[in-house]
Design a protein around this motif. Structure first.
Motif, PDB file in Angstrom:
ATOM      1  N   PRO A   1     -50.091   3.771 -10.243  1.00  0.00           N
ATOM      2  CA  PRO A   1     -50.019   2.862 -11.392  1.00  0.00           C
ATOM      3  C   PRO A   1     -49.550   1.429 -11.059  1.00  0.00           C
ATOM      4  CG  PRO A   1     -48.336   4.583 -11.527  1.00  0.00           C
ATOM      5  CD  PRO A   1     -49.261   4.970 -10.418  1.00  0.00           C
ATOM      6  N   ASP A   2     -48.641   1.260 -10.096  1.00  0.00           N
ATOM      7  CA  ASP A   2     -48.087  -0.080  -9.869  1.00  0.00           C
ATOM      8  C   ASP A   2     -48.819  -0.877  -8.795  1.00  0.00           C
ATOM      9  OD1 ASP A   2     -45.961   0.239 -11.724  1.00  0.00           O
ATOM     10  OD2 ASP A   2     -44.991   1.569 -10.276  1.00  0.00           O
ATOM     11  N   VAL A   3     -49.871  -0.271  -8.218  1.00  0.00           N
ATOM     12  CA  VAL A   3     -50.560  -0.941  -7.115  1.00  0.00           C
ATOM     13  C   VAL A   3     -51.674  -1.835  -7.652  1.00  0.00           C
ATOM     14  CG1 VAL A   3     -52.046  -0.547  -5.096  1.00  0.00           C
ATOM     15  CG2 VAL A   3     -49.998   0.852  -5.444  1.00  0.00           C
ATOM     16  N   THR A   4     -51.705  -3.098  -7.182  1.00  0.00           N
ATOM     17  CA  THR A   4     -52.776  -4.004  -7.633  1.00  0.00           C
ATOM     18  C   THR A   4     -53.840  -4.222  -6.559  1.00  0.00           C
ATOM     19  OG1 THR A   4     -51.346  -5.854  -7.021  1.00  0.00           O
ATOM     20  CG2 THR A   4     -51.438  -5.292  -9.339  1.00  0.00           C
ATOM     21  N   ALA A   5     -53.488  -4.066  -5.274  1.00  0.00           N
ATOM     22  CA  ALA A   5     -54.490  -4.265  -4.219  1.00  0.00           C
ATOM     23  C   ALA A   5     -54.095  -3.531  -2.947  1.00  0.00           C
ATOM     24  CB  ALA A   5     -54.643  -5.752  -3.919  1.00  0.00           C
ATOM     25  N   VAL A   6     -55.109  -3.088  -2.213  1.00  0.00           N
ATOM     26  CA  VAL A   6     -54.880  -2.476  -0.902  1.00  0.00           C
ATOM     27  C   VAL A   6     -55.829  -3.147   0.083  1.00  0.00           C
ATOM     28  CG1 VAL A   6     -54.958  -0.342   0.456  1.00  0.00           C
ATOM     29  CG2 VAL A   6     -54.258  -0.264  -1.947  1.00  0.00           C
ATOM     30  N   THR A   7     -55.272  -3.726   1.138  1.00  0.00           N
ATOM     31  CA  THR A   7     -56.114  -4.361   2.160  1.00  0.00           C
ATOM     32  C   THR A   7     -55.667  -3.874   3.528  1.00  0.00           C
ATOM     33  OG1 THR A   7     -54.648  -6.274   2.250  1.00  0.00           O
ATOM     34  CG2 THR A   7     -56.551  -6.466   0.801  1.00  0.00           C
TER      35      THR A   7
ATOM     36  N   GLN B   1     -52.816  -2.128  10.303  1.00  0.00           N
ATOM     37  CA  GLN B   1     -51.842  -2.183   9.211  1.00  0.00           C
ATOM     38  C   GLN B   1     -52.497  -2.056   7.842  1.00  0.00           C
ATOM     39  OE1 GLN B   1     -49.482  -5.728   9.517  1.00  0.00           O
ATOM     40  NE2 GLN B   1     -47.899  -4.552  10.579  1.00  0.00           N
ATOM     41  N   THR B   2     -51.817  -1.328   6.975  1.00  0.00           N
ATOM     42  CA  THR B   2     -52.235  -1.262   5.579  1.00  0.00           C
ATOM     43  C   THR B   2     -51.311  -2.184   4.779  1.00  0.00           C
ATOM     44  OG1 THR B   2     -52.950   0.999   5.852  1.00  0.00           O
ATOM     45  CG2 THR B   2     -52.502   0.295   3.593  1.00  0.00           C
ATOM     46  N   ILE B   3     -51.888  -2.974   3.902  1.00  0.00           N
ATOM     47  CA  ILE B   3     -51.083  -3.888   3.087  1.00  0.00           C
ATOM     48  C   ILE B   3     -51.293  -3.529   1.617  1.00  0.00           C
ATOM     49  CG2 ILE B   3     -50.637  -6.299   2.482  1.00  0.00           C
ATOM     50  CD1 ILE B   3     -52.009  -6.960   5.241  1.00  0.00           C
ATOM     51  N   VAL B   4     -50.215  -3.139   0.969  1.00  0.00           N
ATOM     52  CA  VAL B   4     -50.290  -2.735  -0.436  1.00  0.00           C
ATOM     53  C   VAL B   4     -49.533  -3.762  -1.268  1.00  0.00           C
ATOM     54  CG1 VAL B   4     -49.820  -0.909  -2.105  1.00  0.00           C
ATOM     55  CG2 VAL B   4     -50.278  -0.324   0.285  1.00  0.00           C
ATOM     56  N   THR B   5     -50.215  -4.327  -2.247  1.00  0.00           N
ATOM     57  CA  THR B   5     -49.568  -5.295  -3.134  1.00  0.00           C
ATOM     58  C   THR B   5     -49.401  -4.658  -4.509  1.00  0.00           C
ATOM     59  OG1 THR B   5     -50.802  -6.980  -1.957  1.00  0.00           O
ATOM     60  CG2 THR B   5     -49.714  -7.683  -3.963  1.00  0.00           C
ATOM     61  N   GLY B   6     -48.284  -4.965  -5.149  1.00  0.00           N
ATOM     62  CA  GLY B   6     -48.072  -4.393  -6.468  1.00  0.00           C
ATOM     63  C   GLY B   6     -46.815  -4.937  -7.099  1.00  0.00           C
ATOM     64  N   SER B   7     -46.461  -4.356  -8.237  1.00  0.00           N
ATOM     65  CA  SER B   7     -45.262  -4.836  -8.928  1.00  0.00           C
ATOM     66  C   SER B   7     -44.484  -3.631  -9.420  1.00  0.00           C
ATOM     67  CB  SER B   7     -45.669  -5.742 -10.093  1.00  0.00           C
ATOM     68  OG  SER B   7     -46.557  -5.033 -10.921  1.00  0.00           O
ATOM     69  N   GLY B   8     -43.419  -3.871 -10.140  1.00  0.00           N
ATOM     70  CA  GLY B   8     -42.637  -2.782 -10.712  1.00  0.00           C
ATOM     71  C   GLY B   8     -42.099  -1.873  -9.621  1.00  0.00           C
ATOM     72  N   ASN B   9     -42.430  -0.581  -9.751  1.00  0.00           N
ATOM     73  CA  ASN B   9     -41.901   0.402  -8.805  1.00  0.00           C
ATOM     74  C   ASN B   9     -42.865   0.712  -7.673  1.00  0.00           C
ATOM     75  OD1 ASN B   9     -39.450   0.820 -10.157  1.00  0.00           O
ATOM     76  ND2 ASN B   9     -40.527   2.095 -11.669  1.00  0.00           N
ATOM     77  N   VAL B  10     -43.606  -0.299  -7.235  1.00  0.00           N
ATOM     78  CA  VAL B  10     -44.642  -0.043  -6.227  1.00  0.00           C
ATOM     79  C   VAL B  10     -44.069   0.582  -4.958  1.00  0.00           C
ATOM     80  CG1 VAL B  10     -44.591  -2.420  -5.339  1.00  0.00           C
ATOM     81  CG2 VAL B  10     -46.621  -1.042  -5.001  1.00  0.00           C
ATOM     82  N   VAL B  11     -42.894   0.147  -4.550  1.00  0.00           N
ATOM     83  CA  VAL B  11     -42.323   0.674  -3.300  1.00  0.00           C
ATOM     84  C   VAL B  11     -42.040   2.164  -3.444  1.00  0.00           C
ATOM     85  CG1 VAL B  11     -40.387   0.514  -1.686  1.00  0.00           C
ATOM     86  CG2 VAL B  11     -41.365  -1.580  -2.662  1.00  0.00           C
ATOM     87  N   HIS B  12     -41.454   2.510  -4.573  1.00  0.00           N
ATOM     88  CA  HIS B  12     -41.137   3.915  -4.814  1.00  0.00           C
ATOM     89  C   HIS B  12     -42.423   4.752  -4.907  1.00  0.00           C
ATOM     90  CE1 HIS B  12     -38.954   7.372  -6.196  1.00  0.00           C
ATOM     91  NE2 HIS B  12     -39.783   7.478  -7.221  1.00  0.00           N
ATOM     92  N   SER B  13     -43.414   4.252  -5.644  1.00  0.00           N
ATOM     93  CA  SER B  13     -44.666   5.011  -5.817  1.00  0.00           C
ATOM     94  C   SER B  13     -45.321   5.278  -4.467  1.00  0.00           C
ATOM     95  CB  SER B  13     -45.666   4.233  -6.677  1.00  0.00           C
ATOM     96  OG  SER B  13     -45.098   3.856  -7.879  1.00  0.00           O
ATOM     97  N   VAL B  14     -45.396   4.228  -3.639  1.00  0.00           N
ATOM     98  CA  VAL B  14     -46.094   4.374  -2.354  1.00  0.00           C
ATOM     99  C   VAL B  14     -45.313   5.296  -1.421  1.00  0.00           C
ATOM    100  CG1 VAL B  14     -46.880   3.150  -0.278  1.00  0.00           C
ATOM    101  CG2 VAL B  14     -47.296   2.164  -2.552  1.00  0.00           C
TER     102      VAL B  14
ATOM    103  N   ASP C   1     -56.464   7.806   2.721  1.00  0.00           N
ATOM    104  CA  ASP C   1     -57.556   7.323   1.875  1.00  0.00           C
ATOM    105  C   ASP C   1     -57.038   6.227   0.930  1.00  0.00           C
ATOM    106  OD1 ASP C   1     -59.711   6.966   0.304  1.00  0.00           O
ATOM    107  OD2 ASP C   1     -59.922   9.085  -0.323  1.00  0.00           O
ATOM    108  N   ASP C   2     -57.661   5.042   0.981  1.00  0.00           N
ATOM    109  CA  ASP C   2     -57.233   3.930   0.122  1.00  0.00           C
ATOM    110  C   ASP C   2     -57.202   4.308  -1.362  1.00  0.00           C
ATOM    111  OD1 ASP C   2     -56.923   2.281   2.221  1.00  0.00           O
ATOM    112  OD2 ASP C   2     -58.597   0.926   1.754  1.00  0.00           O
ATOM    113  N   ALA C   3     -58.146   5.193  -1.737  1.00  0.00           N
ATOM    114  CA  ALA C   3     -58.247   5.546  -3.167  1.00  0.00           C
ATOM    115  C   ALA C   3     -56.947   6.171  -3.677  1.00  0.00           C
ATOM    116  CB  ALA C   3     -59.412   6.496  -3.377  1.00  0.00           C
ATOM    117  N   LEU C   4     -56.233   6.881  -2.780  1.00  0.00           N
ATOM    118  CA  LEU C   4     -54.959   7.475  -3.208  1.00  0.00           C
ATOM    119  C   LEU C   4     -53.970   6.382  -3.582  1.00  0.00           C
ATOM    120  CD1 LEU C   4     -54.573  10.234  -0.473  1.00  0.00           C
ATOM    121  CD2 LEU C   4     -55.026  10.596  -2.914  1.00  0.00           C
ATOM    122  N   LEU C   5     -53.987   5.286  -2.772  1.00  0.00           N
ATOM    123  CA  LEU C   5     -53.064   4.176  -3.034  1.00  0.00           C
ATOM    124  C   LEU C   5     -53.476   3.374  -4.267  1.00  0.00           C
ATOM    125  CD1 LEU C   5     -52.634   3.028   0.670  1.00  0.00           C
ATOM    126  CD2 LEU C   5     -50.808   3.941  -0.776  1.00  0.00           C
ATOM    127  N   THR C   6     -54.754   3.050  -4.335  1.00  0.00           N
ATOM    128  CA  THR C   6     -55.200   2.230  -5.481  1.00  0.00           C
ATOM    129  C   THR C   6     -55.048   3.007  -6.794  1.00  0.00           C
ATOM    130  OG1 THR C   6     -57.460   2.890  -4.958  1.00  0.00           O
ATOM    131  CG2 THR C   6     -56.805   0.685  -4.287  1.00  0.00           C
TER     132      THR C   6
END
Ligand code: ADP
Length: 308
Positions: free
Chosen positions: A243-249, A254-267, A235-240
């Protein structure tokens, strides 16, 4: 004390303002990169530092000395790799090294230098029989033969194949470990990123930026992008909601998650909790090349009704 101090350097050739008020300092023991497009003024800057060109304005100090007035003293302490240094075709490697070593009070052991540069088997080869990469490395050896405190290397790895380039990078890192300060003029962002502590970006004779490689990259944004194929529907809502996620497309499966900071760790933590595997995961980040292109992009300048 800085090893090189340049303040307000200006050099014009006729109508061309090749260097237009450049100031910088190089600290002892660092690898300092100078990058910029062709014609930006890099060679004029380093050749002024070397005492080969006479600036129109500004001051330059190298190891506290004036490159022109104290030329003899500086030559002993500053090693210079000339661009496309050309030697006589018939001269042998050992002959040229003996010759150059004789110019200095305290020359390095050139056999050791050749070994470190991977030219140990070429001691008696004629210059004409060396490959482009070997000639390049010989030029580096000549820059280092006087045991300099500072080495200026211009277009260090131009024309080298990827393996020779990597070997040369290792040599430069080794040279720095021995305490030599290195100024590196380069076109290769991968090289600047790997080697340089700080980089000065020159464009149209001026400084566009001076920073660490990471600092330059951050200037164009520190966003990261993760692309993956989830092994289970997610569910996209879990990703959005992270805290560090700015967009999910989505791009096909493929799912594309954009973010900053610790986005990789969070996802990745979220995926692990949900027992979802991120298949074909790729993480994309801005590179030094992106930052360089953004900093040196030529903008259209409007002059009256004309655009030049
Ligand atoms: P880079 O090393 O970044 O390619 P240069 O310092 O060689 O830049 O050149 C900067 C500008 O000055 C360019 O426009 C170049 O054409 C001009 N220039 C450089 N050297 C000379 C020279 N000896 N005579 C006239 N123009 C020059």
């Amino acid at each position: 004390m800085p090893v090189i101090e340049v303040d307000g350097l200006v050099k014009t050739y006729g109508e061309t303002r090749a260097v237009d008020g450049v100031s910088f300092e190089v600290q002892e023991g660092e690898i300092y990169g100078i990058v910029g497009p062709n014609g930006a003024g890099k060679t004029t800057i380093v050749e002024s530092v070397e005492g080969l060109r006479h600036p129109d304005a500004g001051s330059i100090r190298v190891l506290g000395l004036d490159p022109i007035a104290d030329r003899y003293e500086i030559t002993e302490r500053l090693g210079v790799q000339l661009q496309e240094s050309r030697l006589q075709d018939k001269i042998r490697v050992n002959e040229v090294l003996d010759l150059y070593a004789s110019f200095y009070r305290n020359p390095a052991d050139w056999r050791d230098l050749l070994d470190r540069l991977g030219l140990g088997s070429k001691v008696t080869a004629r210059y004409a029989d060396l490959s482009g990469g070997q000639k390049q490395r010989l030029a580096v050896a000549l820059a280092l033969i006087g045991s300099p405190e500072v080495a200026i290397l211009d277009e260090l790895t131009t024309g080298l194949d990827p393996q020779a380039r990597r070997d040369t990078w290792e040599t430069i890192e080794e040279i720095r470990r021995t305490g030599v300060t290195v100024v590196l003029v380069t076109h290769f962002m991968e090289e600047a990123d790997r080697l340089c502590d700080r980089i000065m970006v020159i464009d149209h004779g001026r400084i566009a930026a001076t920073d660490t490689p990471a600092g330059l990259i951050q200037r164009i944004g520190s966003e990261q992008r993760m692309r993956f194929r989830p092994s289970e529907p997610l569910d996209d809502a879990l990703l959005t909601g992270l805290p560090d996620v700015t967009a999910v497309t989505h791009d096909g499966a493929q799912t594309i998650v954009t973010g900053s900071g610790n986005v990789v760790h969070s996802v990745t933590s979220l995926l692990a909790q949900r027992h979802v595997i991120a298949q074909d995961l790729r993480i994309e980040q801005a590179s030094l090349e992106d930052a360089y292109l953004a900093l040196t992009a030529d903008e259209l300048v409007e002059t009256g009704s004309e655009v030049r």
